[in-house]
Design a protein around this motif. Structure first.
Motif, PDB file in Angstrom:
ATOM      1  N   SER A  79       0.799  -1.233   0.000  1.00  0.00           N
ATOM      2  CA  SER A  79       0.000   0.000   0.000  1.00  0.00           C
ATOM      3  C   SER A  79       0.827   1.276   0.000  1.00  0.00           C
ATOM      4  CB  SER A  79      -0.915   0.033   1.236  1.00  0.00           C
ATOM      5  OG  SER A  79      -1.174  -1.238   1.723  1.00  0.00           O
ATOM      6  N   VAL A  80       1.950   1.272   0.711  1.00  0.00           N
ATOM      7  CA  VAL A  80       2.655   2.546   0.948  1.00  0.00           C
ATOM      8  C   VAL A  80       3.549   2.925  -0.221  1.00  0.00           C
ATOM      9  CG1 VAL A  80       4.197   3.778   2.510  1.00  0.00           C
ATOM     10  CG2 VAL A  80       2.577   2.127   3.431  1.00  0.00           C
ATOM     11  N   ILE A  81       4.374   1.985  -0.688  1.00  0.00           N
ATOM     12  CA  ILE A  81       5.390   2.338  -1.701  1.00  0.00           C
ATOM     13  C   ILE A  81       4.753   2.853  -3.002  1.00  0.00           C
ATOM     14  CG2 ILE A  81       7.274   1.427  -3.140  1.00  0.00           C
ATOM     15  CD1 ILE A  81       8.205  -0.189  -0.756  1.00  0.00           C
ATOM     16  N   PRO A  82       3.704   2.196  -3.568  1.00  0.00           N
ATOM     17  CA  PRO A  82       3.143   2.742  -4.819  1.00  0.00           C
ATOM     18  C   PRO A  82       2.644   4.182  -4.673  1.00  0.00           C
ATOM     19  CG  PRO A  82       2.344   0.516  -4.454  1.00  0.00           C
ATOM     20  CD  PRO A  82       3.069   0.914  -3.214  1.00  0.00           C
ATOM     21  N   SER A  83       1.957   4.486  -3.554  1.00  0.00           N
ATOM     22  CA  SER A  83       1.428   5.851  -3.402  1.00  0.00           C
ATOM     23  C   SER A  83       2.571   6.841  -3.189  1.00  0.00           C
ATOM     24  CB  SER A  83       0.436   5.924  -2.241  1.00  0.00           C
ATOM     25  OG  SER A  83       1.068   5.612  -1.037  1.00  0.00           O
ATOM     26  N   ILE A  84       3.636   6.412  -2.499  1.00  0.00           N
ATOM     27  CA  ILE A  84       4.785   7.316  -2.306  1.00  0.00           C
ATOM     28  C   ILE A  84       5.477   7.586  -3.641  1.00  0.00           C
ATOM     29  CG2 ILE A  84       7.150   7.369  -1.387  1.00  0.00           C
ATOM     30  CD1 ILE A  84       6.103   6.447   1.230  1.00  0.00           C
TER      31      ILE A  84
ATOM     32  N   GLY B 156       5.270  13.173  -8.703  1.00  0.00           N
ATOM     33  CA  GLY B 156       4.465  14.392  -8.851  1.00  0.00           C
ATOM     34  C   GLY B 156       5.195  15.610  -8.327  1.00  0.00           C
ATOM     35  N   SER B 157       5.735  15.512  -7.087  1.00  0.00           N
ATOM     36  CA  SER B 157       6.406  16.690  -6.511  1.00  0.00           C
ATOM     37  C   SER B 157       7.705  17.003  -7.244  1.00  0.00           C
ATOM     38  CB  SER B 157       6.632  16.547  -5.002  1.00  0.00           C
ATOM     39  OG  SER B 157       6.698  15.249  -4.595  1.00  0.00           O
ATOM     40  N   MET B 158       8.401  15.972  -7.740  1.00  0.00           N
ATOM     41  CA  MET B 158       9.659  16.229  -8.458  1.00  0.00           C
ATOM     42  C   MET B 158       9.388  17.042  -9.732  1.00  0.00           C
ATOM     43  SD  MET B 158      12.584  13.571  -9.718  1.00  0.00           S
ATOM     44  CE  MET B 158      11.779  13.011 -11.203  1.00  0.00           C
ATOM     45  N   PHE B 159       8.393  16.594 -10.521  1.00  0.00           N
ATOM     46  CA  PHE B 159       8.066  17.332 -11.749  1.00  0.00           C
ATOM     47  C   PHE B 159       7.538  18.730 -11.426  1.00  0.00           C
ATOM     48  CE2 PHE B 159       7.988  13.102 -13.903  1.00  0.00           C
ATOM     49  CZ  PHE B 159       8.850  13.421 -14.941  1.00  0.00           C
ATOM     50  N   ASN B 160       6.778  18.855 -10.311  1.00  0.00           N
ATOM     51  CA  ASN B 160       6.277  20.171  -9.901  1.00  0.00           C
ATOM     52  C   ASN B 160       7.410  21.147  -9.652  1.00  0.00           C
ATOM     53  OD1 ASN B 160       3.540  20.111  -9.994  1.00  0.00           O
ATOM     54  ND2 ASN B 160       3.260  19.364  -7.909  1.00  0.00           N
ATOM     55  N   VAL B 161       8.401  20.699  -8.860  1.00  0.00           N
ATOM     56  CA  VAL B 161       9.522  21.569  -8.485  1.00  0.00           C
ATOM     57  C   VAL B 161      10.335  21.951  -9.721  1.00  0.00           C
ATOM     58  CG1 VAL B 161      11.715  21.639  -7.238  1.00  0.00           C
ATOM     59  CG2 VAL B 161       9.675  20.784  -6.104  1.00  0.00           C
ATOM     60  N   VAL B 162      10.639  20.956 -10.570  1.00  0.00           N
ATOM     61  CA  VAL B 162      11.427  21.244 -11.779  1.00  0.00           C
ATOM     62  C   VAL B 162      10.664  22.224 -12.675  1.00  0.00           C
ATOM     63  CG1 VAL B 162      12.382  20.224 -13.889  1.00  0.00           C
ATOM     64  CG2 VAL B 162      12.680  19.050 -11.708  1.00  0.00           C
ATOM     65  N   GLY B 163       9.352  21.959 -12.851  1.00  0.00           N
ATOM     66  CA  GLY B 163       8.521  22.843 -13.681  1.00  0.00           C
ATOM     67  C   GLY B 163       8.504  24.264 -13.148  1.00  0.00           C
TER      68      GLY B 163
ATOM     69  N   SER C 152       6.637  23.200  -2.193  1.00  0.00           N
ATOM     70  CA  SER C 152       6.511  21.737  -2.237  1.00  0.00           C
ATOM     71  C   SER C 152       7.883  21.068  -2.297  1.00  0.00           C
ATOM     72  CB  SER C 152       5.672  21.304  -3.443  1.00  0.00           C
ATOM     73  OG  SER C 152       6.284  21.737  -4.641  1.00  0.00           O
ATOM     74  N   LEU C 153       8.942  21.903  -2.232  1.00  0.00           N
ATOM     75  CA  LEU C 153      10.313  21.368  -2.055  1.00  0.00           C
ATOM     76  C   LEU C 153      10.358  20.407  -0.873  1.00  0.00           C
ATOM     77  CD1 LEU C 153      12.799  24.370  -2.319  1.00  0.00           C
ATOM     78  CD2 LEU C 153      12.932  22.234  -3.563  1.00  0.00           C
ATOM     79  N   THR C 154       9.736  20.843   0.217  1.00  0.00           N
ATOM     80  CA  THR C 154       9.740  20.011   1.427  1.00  0.00           C
ATOM     81  C   THR C 154       9.069  18.684   1.147  1.00  0.00           C
ATOM     82  OG1 THR C 154       9.320  22.051   2.553  1.00  0.00           O
ATOM     83  CG2 THR C 154       9.175  20.074   3.880  1.00  0.00           C
TER      84      THR C 154
ATOM     85  N   ARG D 123      10.561  15.091   1.619  1.00  0.00           N
ATOM     86  CA  ARG D 123       9.834  14.132   2.446  1.00  0.00           C
ATOM     87  C   ARG D 123       9.557  12.867   1.656  1.00  0.00           C
ATOM     88  NH1 ARG D 123       6.145  15.215   6.192  1.00  0.00           N
ATOM     89  NH2 ARG D 123       5.708  12.992   6.101  1.00  0.00           N
ATOM     90  N   MET D 124       9.100  13.053   0.429  1.00  0.00           N
ATOM     91  CA  MET D 124       8.760  11.891  -0.399  1.00  0.00           C
ATOM     92  C   MET D 124      10.015  11.098  -0.774  1.00  0.00           C
ATOM     93  SD  MET D 124       5.621  11.477  -0.606  1.00  0.00           S
ATOM     94  CE  MET D 124       5.391  12.174   0.996  1.00  0.00           C
ATOM     95  N   SER D 125      11.108  11.824  -1.094  1.00  0.00           N
ATOM     96  CA  SER D 125      12.336  11.105  -1.479  1.00  0.00           C
ATOM     97  C   SER D 125      12.877  10.325  -0.284  1.00  0.00           C
ATOM     98  CB  SER D 125      13.394  12.060  -2.035  1.00  0.00           C
ATOM     99  OG  SER D 125      13.800  12.960  -1.045  1.00  0.00           O
TER     100      SER D 125
END
Length: 1492
Positions: free
Chosen positions: A1047-1052, A1058-1065, A1204-1206, A1210-1212
């Motif tokens: 349950s946890v790894i796929p959602s993470i 999502g957050s990586m592409f957000n920050v780069v964008g 959303s850097l944080t 957090r996600m990484s």
């Protein structure tokens, strides 16, 4: 002078009638300043009002929270001196005003007469005095640093700075230099003073002594982070838990509140709080006690603080869009003074930083509450498990209860973090819509309509999720239950070659679990699609309606990007709401399961009266619907020995359970005088040292301890064990034989020195001569317990003449009662029974001619399980050359116990779960990718990229739209702009839906592969692996780590991408808009990278330590559940509760720093994000001449998302810490494996073995590479159909030989051939499935009786019934309502031990192989059943080769030959009569057993 004074006033003072605020002076000016009136009133009164409002509440708080006394330091003295100095300065100001007024006389200044010049300094002076007194009061109450005072000084300095600047401007305007004295400029230093409080803990948490600033910025954890960065953290680096987080504080609060809830229900008219249980233990009707309310009362008050933080944070969220509106307005207005842009930038930075601190404090409170909640639930479940009745206990398996502690407690922790969103999300939506209405007017209603439409969709998804959640939890419970049993009975599985059948059973349950997960994944994809598209659809519909209803409505930058910023805020509550609802759904399922378990019926506290002076029994008991015991009436005199006899299943053990209060009493009374000790039929051994098992929490009394050890015949065993009584005993006593376990269990009872002893057949598992020794020295009339009341359940007839009273039991009733002579005189059923089954040798024994027990006899005991231990072969290196050597060893018993105990490390057996160190290897990520499938991984990445590219381009398209020129009050190309904008949104939605499904399905594929490979690897591991590895570690892998992978790894992964592409964008957009930011992004990027690496090294290790310290909690809990009756009998519940609490606290010690480390990281990284926002705004302000409003709006609205850097870090780090689950699951790939199960193609002839010839040639084996041979040079030829007994003293190697025959341990030298085939060349299953063993411990698995007999369904029902008939079980099974489908409970607990032994016999009869091995197979049955079994074996296995490891020598006296082993070598091999005539070892053993 007067003229000069007037001219000066005109220069420096406001107009004659002063106003509070002058906007031309303050705002519309290149050099802004506040009016004198504002400075002298508002700026002075603001800090004073703050302190006076806070002071009463703060004083009350200090009064109730006394932390001790802080010694007076130089710093404290300096603070006090400065406070008094400020007080004096304020009064000097007042007196100066009076003097000025008196000097003025003629009224030079109209303002010196104003009351404010007297009121303000007076008010400030009194406030300074209050501040000084509060500082001293804080010191007396042990407060090192206070937020109230820090905020006061900050506000005071801020207000004073404005006045100070104003004075400087005034001084510059005046020609002459003014002496300006600033009374407020105070540097308030916060320092860690000396506390005169005793530090109770070895390594206290620095949070207690941290300053206010350190607490709000989480600076106090930096020391631990630095340690973690320099080297991997270890257990010793962790701090003790704060007292308010400890189990001893938290658990009793919840238990008390829950009990109150139960009492409320009981009072409200429930006829019986002892619950009506359905077959699965759920209550059928009536009001339920509210666990939710109990949790609210326990944790609510502290949790409410988080709600306060959340309200402040929610309001601050809307400051960003408002400032963005003002900035765009500023760019559009070329006349606005430039300082306003810088002011907005600074304001934006300050507000975002403040928002960060508030948000992190909010999360800290939530996570701390979650941690306490988990502690409380684990503690409450553990306490309940100790008092639950046996009937209720059967409705909850070990697997289910372990899941309550692991998975369900975790669900609550997850929910607590987001539960505030239930009211916060609607609040955020309402505020966002209000601001949107201000911006776009009624068009917003179109967006509201879209949101309202989304609600039922999310509701349906949530309902379905709940259904799947329940189904998944049920499958998970069944799987963990089966795994638990499989691990407990692994030896039996290997001996019977049943691994594949059970692997298939586990896989089938797992498959149903994954099917549910797959459905949930599709549902999740729809949910993700709706919540990603919702904000975009809201924006699209709103903009479309806005521009379409009136062509005069122009979508400019201010409207578009402020609305977009508000839509982004709207996205969060809309995203979170479904997640919170599903989290609440999961928690409600968990809460119901917890409530059902905590509501289970408890043991009747009044079923046994322990205070009464009599010892009479008159009772009728229920355990199932027909009474197990009825019409019992017996009085046991003080100090007597009572024997309880009867057939298998006649209720002997139930009688002892009744005396312990373990059964439900229906009528009558039970009274017991004095303390009780209990020895159960199946010994319960803890995973602790032998010494701890015997002492069982009592004080060490050396002489009594030695006496007990000697009386229980344990001295020879201590000689064999590598560290004496300091040797660690494995889980369930894996490295002790059955007899040794029983003797340790008996020694525990004797050591406790109680008044009443309940002994449930303790002599069945030991050799006859050891049994006689124990009876003489412990139980009998001359034993150490001779003055105690003893109730002995026994099948041994030789002990009955010495009993004061004999109870004969038939079907739950006492049919005969009296002394041995009385019962023989009555000539009833008992006398008939004795005449039939007591043979000549035993009668000779009973007449009193018992041979004296020589010291050598003490070393005569060994059975299967000892041989499994790593300890045995150490014995081979001890030179025991003759009987006299052993006798000497027994004489100096103190030396035997003590000499090896010095080296406790030698006695270590189990391996604790180890934490890996350093970074998670890339190979682990690669393994996970391979498990998903490389193609699917690449497709997922492409879909992620497509979604974010479409998102980025749609916003860029919007900025181009807003910059379109306005022609005649309208934008000509709006339809085209709107159409493209809509198409880009749709493509986003499709990409989101596809990647969500791709990632979820990939996760399920990975889950299936990883679980299957782990299951296969664990089942392929040799027995030595299971002895070393506590079952808690393995259960942890199959429960918690598998849940993480499911349950946890796929959602993470989804959130990380999502957050990586957000920050780069965001960075790309900001760079395009304001290229100057390129100067700032690299250093901020480096800072970000450093902070991230700095954090991850500690966070990852803390996660590993937490994971490792979780296993002992479950191991201890498993152990407790198996021994609840023993723990209750000895009254040791409190000690076990303390032990469990200690293990939970030890686990939370690693969890608490990890949640604080997350906050530490968030504060620092959001600061980096806030800097990016500030620089984006700053450079936009600087370049306002060349920048279009659209691009500026785009840049700053994206910059606001960079926080959303944080989330990215957090996600990484979450990804890295959770991928540890994959690492831990893959660990078992590298463990040693047994030989192959089967060889393809098989070289065996059909029906092998046909004759059953066993040829052992020069055979030898060892347990570990570094040890000597356990048996050596055994050469024996056994013809087909021969019956061979295997005997020998303790440590002789009897069991080692059988283990070698089944290849549980592989040979080191020589070979064994069966019918001419070398068994070393066969697959293990080819060998084990063709020879049969009836093991010493009868192991049954939960499932039908038929499954226990034939798990592969290889035999017909007729064959099964035939086997049951021959095993004397047919009448019993026919009487069961479900017959062969009768459900055996976990471990076969609903059958008696004797019946389980007969089931094992039926298994052997069903397989009917040519070779049968019996390992003390009749120890737990009465003589009548023993006789039946022996006759069955003689008739049914007449043409088979039978090898029997014999403890009762009388069972093998009619065998063809007997193999006598001594010190691992073959000593004698001949027929019994020939061996007796030789007068060798066998003759001595037969003599000791009274057979010659």
């Amino acid at each position: 002078n007067r003229l000069e004074c007037l001219s000066l006033n005109r220069l420096t003072l406001p107009p004659p009638l002063p106003s509070l605020q002058d906007w031309n002076r303050t705002w519309h000016s290149e050099n802004p300043d506040l009016t004198q009136c504002f400075q002298n009133t508002v700026l002075v009164w603001l800090p004073c009002l703050y302190l006076w409002l806070c002071a009463p509440i703060y004083v009350l708080y200090l009064k109730s929270h006394n932390r001790g006394y802080i010694c007076m330091t130089h710093l404290n003295k300096a603070k006090t001196a400065v406070g008094f100095l400020l007080w004096i300065v304020c009064w000097a100001d007042v007196f100066y005003s009076f003097w000025e007024k008196s000097q003025d006389g003629g009224g030079c200044s109209p303002y010196t007469q104003a009351p404010v010049f007297l009121v303000s300094p007076t008010m400030l002076g009194i406030t300074m005095l209050l501040a000084t007194l509060l500082t001293q009061y804080e010191r007396l109450k042990g407060v090192q640093s206070s937020g109230v005072m820090l905020n006061f000084w900050l506000v005071a300095i801020l207000c004073a700075t404005v006045t100070f600047r104003s004075k400087i401007i005034q001084a510059i305007r005046e020609v002459r230099v003014c002496c300006v004295f600033v009374r407020h400029a105070v540097i308030h230093v916060f320092h860690k003073p000396h506390i005169a409080v005793l530090i109770l803990f070895q390594n206290p948490c620095p949070e207690i002594g941290a300053s206010f600033l350190s607490r709000i910025s989480f600076w106090w954890i930096t020391g631990l982070m630095i340690t973690g960065y320099k080297r991997p953290l270890e257990q010793k680096d962790l701090w003790c838990l704060n007292s308010e987080d400890r189990s001893q504080r938290v658990v009793p609060q919840l238990v008390r509140r829950w009990n109150n809830e139960c009492l409320k229900v009981k009072r409200s008219g429930q006829p019986n709080m002892l619950l009506q249980l359905s077959p699965r233990g759920e209550r059928k009707d009536g009001a339920e006690p509210s666990l939710f309310w109990a949790l609210c009362l326990t944790f609510g008050p502290y949790f409410l603080i988080s709600s306060l933080y959340k309200i402040i944070q929610d309001i601050l969220m809307f400051v960003g869009p408002e400032i963005l509106r003002l900035l765009i307005q500023f760019v559009n207005d070329s006349n606005a003074p430039s300082w306003q842009g810088y002011f907005y930038t600074a304001l934006l930075f300050v507000c975002t930083c403040f928002q960060t601190l508030i948000l992190q404090k909010y999360f800290h409170v939530c996570f701390t509450t979650g941690m306490r909640l988990r502690t409380a639930i684990v503690g409450a479940v553990y306490r309940k498990a100790l008092v639950i009745s046996n009937a209720a206990r059967r409705t909850s398996t070990v697997g289910e209860i372990v899941n309550l502690m692991s998975v369900d407690a975790q669900r609550f922790m997850d929910l607590i973090t987001y539960i505030n969103m239930i009211w916060s999300a609607p609040l955020q939506v309402v505020l966002a819509l209000y601001f949107l209405w201000q911006n776009l007017g009624p068009s917003v209603l179109a967006g509201v309509a879209v949101m309202v439409l989304m609600v039922p969709i999310n509701a349906v998804i949530a309902m379905k999720t709940k259904t799947y959640q329940v189904a998944q939890m049920k499958s998970k419970d069944n799987r963990i239950k089966l795994m638990n049993e499989l691990l407990n009975g692994i030896k039996v599985l290997k001996l019977y070659a049943w691994e594949v059948a059970f692997k298939d059973k586990v896989s089938a349950i797992r498959e149903s679990e994954l099917q549910v997960l797959k459905k949930a994944a599709y549902l999740g994809a729809v949910s993700t699609f709706t919540w990603v598209c919702a904000p975009f659809l809201v924006a699209l519909s709103t903009f479309a309606v806005y521009v379409m209803i009136d062509e005069r409505n122009v979508l400019d930058a201010q409207k578009a990007f402020v609305s977009l910023a508000l839509f982004n805020i709207l996205r969060f509550p809309l995203n979170m709401l479904p997640m919170v609802i599903s989290s609440m759904v999961q928690a409600s399922v968990s809460m119901k399961r917890l409530r059902v378990f905590l509501s289970h019926e408890e043991l009747q506290e009044d079923s046994v009266d322990f205070l009464s002076l009599s010892a009479s029994v008159s009772l009728c008991f229920y355990s199932f619907v027909p009474p197990s015991l009825c019409r019992l009436s017996v009085r046991i005199p003080d100090g007597s020995l009572v024997a309880v006899v009867g057939h298998v299943g006649s209720g002997k053990s139930s009688l002892l359970s009744a005396l312990l209060g373990e059964m439900e009493k229906l009528e009558g009374s039970v009274s017991v005088r004095g303390s009780v000790a209990y020895v159960p039929q199946q010994a319960w051994i803890q995973n602790a040292t032998l010494k701890d098992n015997i002492m069982f929490g009592q004080e060490r009394k050396e002489s009594w301890y030695h006496r007990v050890v000697e009386a229980c015949a344990l001295l020879p065993d201590l000689e064999i064990l590598p560290a004496g009584d300091g040797t660690e005993i494995g889980e369930k006593g894996v490295n002790l034989s059955g007899g040794q376990k029983q003797r340790v269990s008996l020694a525990r009872a004797v050591y406790c020195d109680c008044a009443v002893y309940l002994l449930d057949d303790p002599l069945s598992a030991v050799d006859a001569h050891v049994g006689k020794h124990i009876f003489e020295n412990v139980i009998g009339p001359q034993g150490v317990l001779k003055d105690r009341t003893r109730v002995l359940v026994t099948h041994g007839l030789s002990y009955l003449p010495q009993a004061d009273l004999i109870l004969v039991m038939v079907e739950g009733e006492i049919t005969e009662m009296g002394s041995y002579l009385e019962l023989m005189g009555r000539d009833g059923a008992f006398a008939e029974f004795l005449r039939t089954y007591a043979n000549k040798e035993q009668e000779d024994d009973d007449s009193g001619e018992m041979c004296h027990l020589t010291p050598a006899c003490l070393s005569l005991h060994l059975s299967v399980f000892l041989c499994l231990s790593v300890c045995l072969s150490l014995y081979m290196s001890i030179s025991l050359s003759s009987n006299s050597t052993l006798a000497a060893a027994v004489r100096v018993d103190g030396d035997v116990i003590g000499k090896k105990a010095k080296n406790a490390e030698v006695g270590k057996l189990t391996e604790a779960d180890k934490a890996n160190t350093g970074r998670v290897k890339l190979s682990v990520f690669w393994e996970y990718m391979k498990a998903i499938g490389v193609a699917l991984s690449v497709i997922s990445l492409i879909l992620f990229f497509s979604h974010h590219f479409a998102s980025l381009f749609s916003n860029y398209w919007l900025s181009l739209w807003t910059d379109d020129p306005v022609v005649n009050g309208t934008q000509p190309s709006r339809e085209m702009r709107l159409g493209v904008y809509g198409a880009l949104g749709l493509s986003q939605g499709i990409a989101v839906f596809c990647y969500s499904i791709a990632v979820s399905i990939g996760g399920i594929l990975a889950s299936r592969y990883l679980h299957q490979s782990m299951l296969h690897n664990v089942l392929r591991a040799p027995m030595s692996f299971f002895e070393r590895t506590p079952s808690g570690n393995l259960v942890n892998r199959f429960a918690k780590e598998t849940d993480t992978i499911d349950s946890v790894i796929p959602s993470i992964i989804k959130m990380f991408m999502g957050s990586m592409f957000n920050v780069v964008g965001s960075c790309v957009v900001i760079l395009i808009a304001t290229p100057l930011v390129a100067i700032i992004i690299p250093p901020l990027g480096l800072l970000y990278f450093f902070v991230q690496r700095f954090y991850v090294s500690s966070s990852r290790q803390l996660k590993r330590l937490e994971s490792v310290s979780r296993s002992p909690v479950y191991t201890h809990f498993n152990e407790t559940l198996l021994g609840t009756s023993v723990i209750r009998a000895f009254g040791e519940q409190e000690r076990f509760i303390r032990e469990s609490d200690g293990r939970v606290d030890h686990n939370q010690k690693a969890y608490y720093p990890s949640i604080v480390a997350n906050r530490w990281l968030a504060v620092r990284l959001e600061f980096v994000g806030n800097c990016i926002v500030m620089f984006a705004a700053l450079f936009a302000v600087m370049a306002r001449e060349s920048l279009s409003p659209g691009i500026m709006g785009l840049s700053i609205s994206y910059a606001l998302q960079v926080t959303s850097l944080t989330w990215l870090v957090r996600m990484s780090s979450d990804l890295e810490t959770n991928i540890v689950a994959v690492e831990r699951v893959k660990e078992y790939d590298d463990t040693e494996k047994e030989a192959e199960w089967r060889h393809d193609p098989s070289s065996l002839p059909h029906g092998w073995p046909t004759a059953g010839n066993i040829d052992i040639r020069g055979f030898g084996l060892r347990y570990r590479e570094d040890q000597e041979l356990a048996i050596r040079d055994i050469t024996v030829a056994i013809q087909g159909g021969e019956k061979v007994g295997i005997v020998g003293r303790t440590g002789a190697g009897k069991s080692s030989l059988t283990l070698g025959l089944f290849r549980i341990i592989e040979a080191c030298e020589g070979e064994i051939q069966i019918d001419g085939v070398n068994i070393a060349t066969l697959g293990l299953h080819e060998l084990r499935s063709r020879i049969t063993i009836i093991p010493q411990d009868p192991v049954l698995f939960s499932g039908s009786l038929r499954m226990n007999l034939d798990p592969f369904d290889g035999y017909s029902d007729e064959e099964v019934w035939r086997a049951l008939e021959l095993a004397h079980l047919k009448s019993f099974v026919s009487g069961l309502p479900d017959k062969l489908k009768h459900e055996c409970s976990e471990g076969g607990e609903n059958l008696s031990l004797g019946q389980r032994q007969l089931v094992c016999l039926a298994r052997a009869l069903l397989r009917k192989t040519k070779i049968l091995v019996l390992d003390e197979a009749t120890a737990a049955v009465d003589l009548e059943t023993d006789n039946l079994i022996q006759s069955t074996i003689r008739t049914q296995f007449d043409d088979c080769t039978v090898l029997t490891i014999a403890h009762r020598l009388n069972t093998i006296m009619d065998y063809t030959r007997v193999l006598v082993l001594d010190k691992g070598e073959m000593a004698e091999f001949d027929s019994p009569s020939a061996l007796i005539s030789k007068r060798g070892i066998f003759y001595k053993m037969a003599k000791d057993s009274g057979l010659v």
